[in-house]
Design a protein around this motif. Structure first.
Motif, PDB file in Angstrom:
ATOM      1  N   ALA A  17       0.825  -1.211   0.000  1.00 58.37           N
ATOM      2  CA  ALA A  17       0.000   0.000   0.000  1.00 58.37           C
ATOM      3  C   ALA A  17       0.853   1.252   0.000  1.00 58.37           C
ATOM      4  CB  ALA A  17      -0.924  -0.017   1.204  1.00 58.37           C
ATOM      5  N   THR A  18       1.919   1.237   0.790  1.00 65.76           N
ATOM      6  CA  THR A  18       2.814   2.405   0.847  1.00 65.76           C
ATOM      7  C   THR A  18       3.506   2.625  -0.495  1.00 65.76           C
ATOM      8  OG1 THR A  18       3.183   1.999   3.211  1.00 65.76           O
ATOM      9  CG2 THR A  18       4.749   3.442   2.071  1.00 65.76           C
ATOM     10  N   GLY A  19       3.983   1.555  -1.155  1.00 62.97           N
ATOM     11  CA  GLY A  19       4.627   1.683  -2.465  1.00 62.97           C
ATOM     12  C   GLY A  19       3.674   2.170  -3.510  1.00 62.97           C
ATOM     13  N   GLY A  20       2.415   1.702  -3.449  1.00 61.54           N
ATOM     14  CA  GLY A  20       1.446   2.171  -4.432  1.00 61.54           C
ATOM     15  C   GLY A  20       1.166   3.651  -4.288  1.00 61.54           C
ATOM     16  N   LEU A  21       1.010   4.094  -2.992  1.00 59.22           N
ATOM     17  CA  LEU A  21       0.776   5.524  -2.755  1.00 59.22           C
ATOM     18  C   LEU A  21       1.972   6.385  -3.280  1.00 59.22           C
ATOM     19  CD1 LEU A  21      -0.842   5.378   0.827  1.00 59.22           C
ATOM     20  CD2 LEU A  21      -1.997   5.813  -1.360  1.00 59.22           C
ATOM     21  N   GLU A  22       3.178   5.916  -3.024  1.00 61.12           N
ATOM     22  CA  GLU A  22       4.369   6.674  -3.494  1.00 61.12           C
ATOM     23  C   GLU A  22       4.449   6.703  -5.009  1.00 61.12           C
ATOM     24  OE1 GLU A  22       7.766   9.028  -3.337  1.00 61.12           O
ATOM     25  OE2 GLU A  22       6.327   8.475  -1.750  1.00 61.12           O
ATOM     26  N   LEU A  23       4.097   5.601  -5.663  1.00 60.51           N
ATOM     27  CA  LEU A  23       4.103   5.558  -7.112  1.00 60.51           C
ATOM     28  C   LEU A  23       3.062   6.485  -7.692  1.00 60.51           C
ATOM     29  CD1 LEU A  23       5.292   4.220  -9.648  1.00 60.51           C
ATOM     30  CD2 LEU A  23       3.583   2.412  -9.417  1.00 60.51           C
ATOM     31  N   ARG A  24       1.872   6.563  -7.053  1.00 60.16           N
ATOM     32  CA  ARG A  24       0.834   7.444  -7.540  1.00 60.16           C
ATOM     33  C   ARG A  24       1.245   8.915  -7.356  1.00 60.16           C
ATOM     34  NH1 ARG A  24      -4.356   7.995  -8.878  1.00 60.16           N
ATOM     35  NH2 ARG A  24      -5.572   9.730  -8.010  1.00 60.16           N
ATOM     36  N   ARG A  25       1.898   9.188  -6.244  1.00 56.04           N
ATOM     37  CA  ARG A  25       2.329  10.573  -6.016  1.00 56.04           C
ATOM     38  C   ARG A  25       3.324  11.027  -7.093  1.00 56.04           C
ATOM     39  NH1 ARG A  25       6.374  13.289  -3.921  1.00 56.04           N
ATOM     40  NH2 ARG A  25       7.545  11.350  -3.511  1.00 56.04           N
ATOM     41  N   ARG A  26       4.259  10.197  -7.436  1.00 57.13           N
ATOM     42  CA  ARG A  26       5.260  10.564  -8.452  1.00 57.13           C
ATOM     43  C   ARG A  26       4.627  10.683  -9.832  1.00 57.13           C
ATOM     44  NH1 ARG A  26      10.958   7.465  -7.080  1.00 57.13           N
ATOM     45  NH2 ARG A  26      11.169   8.284  -4.937  1.00 57.13           N
ATOM     46  N   TRP A  27       3.648   9.850 -10.099  1.00 56.57           N
ATOM     47  CA  TRP A  27       2.975   9.938 -11.404  1.00 56.57           C
ATOM     48  C   TRP A  27       2.210  11.231 -11.523  1.00 56.57           C
ATOM     49  CZ3 TRP A  27      -2.267  10.077 -12.687  1.00 56.57           C
ATOM     50  CH2 TRP A  27      -2.555   9.943 -14.045  1.00 56.57           C
ATOM     51  N   LEU A  28       1.550  11.631 -10.377  1.00 60.46           N
ATOM     52  CA  LEU A  28       0.827  12.897 -10.401  1.00 60.46           C
ATOM     53  C   LEU A  28       1.777  14.086 -10.602  1.00 60.46           C
ATOM     54  CD1 LEU A  28      -1.826  12.306  -7.562  1.00 60.46           C
ATOM     55  CD2 LEU A  28      -2.211  12.315 -10.038  1.00 60.46           C
ATOM     56  N   GLU A  29       2.964  14.068  -9.987  1.00 58.73           N
ATOM     57  CA  GLU A  29       3.944  15.143 -10.158  1.00 58.73           C
ATOM     58  C   GLU A  29       4.445  15.215 -11.604  1.00 58.73           C
ATOM     59  OE1 GLU A  29       7.051  14.552  -7.370  1.00 58.73           O
ATOM     60  OE2 GLU A  29       5.878  15.229  -5.633  1.00 58.73           O
ATOM     61  N   ALA A  30       4.689  14.057 -12.209  1.00 57.86           N
ATOM     62  CA  ALA A  30       5.151  14.051 -13.591  1.00 57.86           C
ATOM     63  C   ALA A  30       4.074  14.567 -14.527  1.00 57.86           C
ATOM     64  CB  ALA A  30       5.573  12.640 -13.985  1.00 57.86           C
ATOM     65  N   LEU A  35       1.957  19.070 -17.922  1.00 60.17           N
ATOM     66  CA  LEU A  35       0.945  20.091 -18.218  1.00 60.17           C
ATOM     67  C   LEU A  35       1.541  21.493 -18.156  1.00 60.17           C
ATOM     68  CD1 LEU A  35      -2.172  18.614 -16.308  1.00 60.17           C
ATOM     69  CD2 LEU A  35      -1.754  18.632 -18.778  1.00 60.17           C
ATOM     70  N   ASP A  36       2.427  21.720 -17.169  1.00 66.00           N
ATOM     71  CA  ASP A  36       3.057  23.037 -17.068  1.00 66.00           C
ATOM     72  C   ASP A  36       3.916  23.357 -18.294  1.00 66.00           C
ATOM     73  OD1 ASP A  36       1.832  23.318 -14.630  1.00 66.00           O
ATOM     74  OD2 ASP A  36       3.626  22.726 -13.470  1.00 66.00           O
ATOM     75  N   VAL A  37       4.639  22.367 -18.780  1.00 63.12           N
ATOM     76  CA  VAL A  37       5.506  22.597 -19.955  1.00 63.12           C
ATOM     77  C   VAL A  37       4.686  22.859 -21.206  1.00 63.12           C
ATOM     78  CG1 VAL A  37       7.212  21.526 -21.467  1.00 63.12           C
ATOM     79  CG2 VAL A  37       7.421  21.288 -18.991  1.00 63.12           C
ATOM     80  N   LEU A  38       3.588  22.116 -21.355  1.00 69.41           N
ATOM     81  CA  LEU A  38       2.771  22.267 -22.548  1.00 69.41           C
ATOM     82  C   LEU A  38       2.034  23.603 -22.564  1.00 69.41           C
ATOM     83  CD1 LEU A  38       1.348  18.642 -22.923  1.00 69.41           C
ATOM     84  CD2 LEU A  38       3.182  19.729 -24.222  1.00 69.41           C
ATOM     85  N   THR A  39       1.691  24.103 -21.403  1.00 74.64           N
ATOM     86  CA  THR A  39       0.946  25.368 -21.347  1.00 74.64           C
ATOM     87  C   THR A  39       1.847  26.592 -21.238  1.00 74.64           C
ATOM     88  OG1 THR A  39       0.736  25.105 -18.945  1.00 74.64           O
ATOM     89  CG2 THR A  39      -1.058  24.250 -20.306  1.00 74.64           C
TER      90      THR A  39
END
Length: 247
Positions: A17-30, A35-39
């Motif tokens: 569960a902890t690894g999944g949460l960390e993976l989701r957090r990094r995916w959201l940051e990427a 989105l910031d670069v494209l805009t």
């Protein structure tokens, strides 16, 4: 099941569960970074500096443009653009020596002969083109004498040069008397007599197709020998004798 197995399973689920949460957090940051670069709005373009395009040939390089480079050349501090030209003093003018003394001018049809002497030297006959000291005889007549000295012609009256010869004789007379007194007690050596009864014949070549007379030749003028005719007569300055071709 034992308690240890249950505890291990619970730990593994917590780790997943902890690894999944960390993976989701990094995916959201990427995703957010993408989105910031494209805009992101692009920066306005900076115009390039205008370059002047010349239609003619490039300007020629002038040597004067490199004066500063030569003056500030670090490996040779003695460079000096101001060239010092040393002015040489002109040579002193050449001083003309004394003219020779002239005793007379004779012309018997073979060009003038000028009897001259330089200093206390005995007089001698000179033809045109001959040198006496630094002078070259150029022309002569009964009025004036022309010499060449230092590449230019110099003319002097004959009377002036005759008076110079008289002054030379006058200054040399006391010296001759003194020498005569000194040598008075010395026995005079017998002088060699010229040969007698010399066969009439021409002597050495004296130029102009003529030959001189031999000492002791007493043959009269008009004598013919070896293809030459003897010419002999007395002039104001003494006897004249030479042989000319009879052919």
């Amino acid at each position: 099941m034992s308690r240890s197995i249950l505890f291990l399973n619970f730990a593994l689920l917590a780790l997943l569960a902890t690894g999944g949460l960390e993976l989701r957090r990094r995916w959201l940051e990427a995703r957010q970074h993408e989105l910031d670069v494209l805009t992101l709005k692009p920066l306005p373009a900076i115009p390039a500096p205008a370059v002047a395009v010349s239609s003619g040939e490039p300007a020629k390089v002038q040597a004067a443009q490199y004066f500063e480079v030569a003056e500030k050349f670090l490996f040779s501090r003695d460079r000096n653009p101001n060239v010092v030209i040393e002015a040489k003093a002109p040579p002193p003018p050449k001083v003309m020596p004394d003219f020779p003394g002239v005793y007379g001018v004779m012309d018997i049809g073979m060009g003038p002969t000028v009897f001259m002497s330089l200093g206390n030297a005995p007089q001698q006959g000179y033809k045109l083109g001959e040198k006496i000291g630094e002078f070259t005889l150029r022309a002569a007549n009964q009025k004036e004498i022309t010499f060449e000295w230092d590449g230019k012609d110099v003319t002097r009256p004959l009377d002036e040069l005759r008076s110079k010869a008289k002054e030379t004789l006058a200054s040399a007379a006391p010296v001759e008397r003194m020498n005569a007194n000194v040598n008075h007690s010395v026995a005079e050596l017998p002088r060699e007599k010229p040969p007698e009864n010399v066969r009439p014949a021409p002597g050495n070549d004296i130029g102009g197709g003529r030959k001189g007379c031999l000492p002791g030749d007493s043959s009269p003028g008009g004598t013919v020998a070896d293809g030459y005719k003897k010419v002999s007569y007395t002039y104001a300055f003494g006897p004249i004798c030479y042989w000319e071709s009879s052919r």
